[in-house]
Scaffold this active site. Structure first.
Site, PDB file in Angstrom:
ATOM      1  N   SER A  86       0.915   4.464  -9.070  1.00 24.67           N
ATOM      2  CA  SER A  86       1.429   3.394  -8.213  1.00 24.67           C
ATOM      3  C   SER A  86       2.557   3.863  -7.294  1.00 24.67           C
ATOM      4  O   SER A  86       3.638   3.284  -7.268  1.00 24.67           O
ATOM      5  CB  SER A  86       1.892   2.208  -9.067  1.00 24.67           C
ATOM      6  OG  SER A  86       0.819   1.726  -9.825  1.00 24.67           O
ATOM      7  N   CYS A  87       2.293   4.908  -6.550  1.00 22.79           N
ATOM      8  CA  CYS A  87       3.244   5.452  -5.555  1.00 22.79           C
ATOM      9  C   CYS A  87       4.414   6.221  -6.163  1.00 22.79           C
ATOM     10  O   CYS A  87       5.199   6.811  -5.428  1.00 22.79           O
ATOM     11  CB  CYS A  87       3.807   4.383  -4.616  1.00 22.79           C
ATOM     12  SG  CYS A  87       2.582   3.733  -3.512  1.00 22.79           S
ATOM     13  N   ALA A  88       4.562   6.203  -7.490  1.00 23.87           N
ATOM     14  CA  ALA A  88       5.646   6.994  -8.106  1.00 23.87           C
ATOM     15  C   ALA A  88       5.003   8.301  -8.582  1.00 23.87           C
ATOM     16  O   ALA A  88       4.810   8.521  -9.777  1.00 23.87           O
ATOM     17  CB  ALA A  88       6.288   6.225  -9.249  1.00 23.87           C
ATOM     18  N   ALA A 146       7.407   6.344  -3.563  1.00 28.49           N
ATOM     19  CA  ALA A 146       7.289   7.226  -2.382  1.00 28.49           C
ATOM     20  C   ALA A 146       8.289   6.853  -1.272  1.00 28.49           C
ATOM     21  O   ALA A 146       8.778   7.738  -0.556  1.00 28.49           O
ATOM     22  CB  ALA A 146       5.865   7.152  -1.832  1.00 28.49           C
TER      23      ALA A 146
END
Ligand SMILES: Cc1ncc(COP(=O)(O)O)c(C=O)c1O
Length: 399
Positions: free
Chosen positions: A353-355, A116
């Protein structure tokens, strides 16, 4: 390598836990914790002030640590900016570039595997009309060649993660930078090295423009990051933060900023963190980055091999070199499995995981991530595999 475990107080304090979440943040050796105290006990003063011997000593020490940091990048100290982390660094770079170095018709090229922090600043600025956003869109894990193939005459920026936080693949950044600049010397290249630097030193002499990373992912304290920026950007780029220590003069309607790294470091630096970071660099250099990556690649291969014993497992990144396992058990929700593992003392993470665009590439909305560092061992992997063998569908339903 097994000798290193005694240096990490967290490991001694939690002998029953398996720490498999180093891509989120690494554990810290005692020397890093001591170096933070050393700042408060033996230095204590702020920089930007040489009026006393002790304040001068603090300022000189920070400069020495900047020098040591630069060596990780084969760069000069004058190109190293301290930030609060990779997130601030990537925002500084994206907003700086959008402020005068890209036109609305030009493109920023990114991949769907980005964290992100290397996605949202670009999306926000594209929404404001600063430029167009273009994704490398091959439906597979990107490589240097994927970016090179996607370059058009409108490409102005390539912003890529040197290593993905969920898959542990690496981008051959030297080839990417050299070939892209051959096609168009004005392309600006930005590397998100948050997951790359923990495993490998970087060589900026390939001609890269910007690099951002976080110190807490490689033994350093939280709250500190680094931006490398090439010489020309020191005077061209506008800062993200305005305040003390970054200006030469101010009058009622105007100001003159410094033309060096000070310009990007408005306000008091995270000094205790910088002191801790020096101890982290010393620790990593003592072991050697080559030894770290060789050991971890070996751990990864061993882990993949052992996981073959688990029925119904899908590992999405068997071939990728870094010690991250990204997996699911068929018909079990990743979040439920991660929670079950948590109850058994395994510290890991589930989701993307933020991706959050990664599902376009790996075709799952969520998976469990196990991320290891050089303080992990094959014995820990064996323990984990033994535990996972006991898992039966339904166990994950925790009432
Ligand atoms: C690839 C990548 N980029 C950027 C970041 C952001 O780092 P931080 O949260 O330390 O700013 C992370 C953190 O997980 C990451 O993995």
């Amino acid at each position: 390598m097994n000798n290193v475990r005694k240096d990490f107080p967290w490991i001694t304090k939690h002998p029953k836990l398996l720490y498999f979440d180093s891509a989120a943040t690494s554990l810290k050796p005692q020397s890093v914790i001591d170096a933070i105290s050393n700042y408060y006990i033996n230095y204590g003063t702020n920089t930007h002030n040489s009026d006393s011997a002790i304040a001068f000593k603090t300022t000189s020490k920070v400069q020495a640590i900047r020098n040591k940091t630069a060596k990780l990048f084969n760069a000069k100290a004058s190109n190293i900016v301290f930030t609060s982390g990779a997130t601030e660094g990537l925002n500084l770079i994206a907003y700086g570039i959008a402020n005068g170095f890209i036109k609305p018709k030009q493109e920023v090229l990114i991949s769907k595997l980005e964290h992100a922090s290397n996605l949202l600043p670009w999306i926000r600025l594209a929404k404001q009309g600063c430029f167009k956003l273009k994704y490398v869109d091959e439906g597979k894990i990107p490589t240097a060649e994927s970016y090179l193939k996607a370059i058009t005459r409108n490409t102005k920026v390539i912003a890529f993660a040197g290593s993905s936080n969920i898959l542990g693949n690496n981008i051959d950044y030297v080839t990417l930078v050299k070939q892209a600049k051959k096609l168009n010397p004005n392309i600006i290249i930005v590397m998100d090295a948050a997951q790359y630097l923990p495993h490998h030193k970087i060589d900026v002499t390939c001609g890269i423009d910007f690099i951002a990373c976080s110190c807490h992912k490689l033994l350093g304290p939280t709250g500190l990051g680094i931006v490398y920026m090439a010489d020309k950007w020191l005077s061209l780029l506008q800062p993200l933060k305005y305040g003390g220590g970054m200006n030469q003069s101010i009058d009622k309607e105007n100001y003159v900023l410094y033309n060096n790294v000070d310009k990007f470091e408005g306000g008091t630096l995270p000094l205790a963190q910088i002191f801790g970071w020096e101890a982290a660099i010393d620790y990593l250099n003592k072991i050697g980055f080559n030894n770290i990556s060789k050991y971890q690649h070996d751990l990864k291969k061993y882990f993949v091999k052992q996981l073959a014993q688990i029925k119904n497992i899908v590992v999405y990144n068997k071939q990728e070199p870094e010690a991250i396992i990204y997996f699911n058990i068929n018909k079990v929700h990743a979040q439920d499995l991660a929670s079950w593992l948590g109850t058994k003392g395994v510290i890991c993470r589930a989701g993307l995981s933020c991706a959050k665009l990664a599902h376009h590439i790996i075709k799952t909305q969520a998976a469990v991530r196990l991320s290891l560092y050089f303080y992990n061992t094959k014995e820990e992997i064996d323990k984990f595999v033994k535990l996972l063998k006991k898992f039966k569908k339904g166990d994950e339903i925790i009432l």
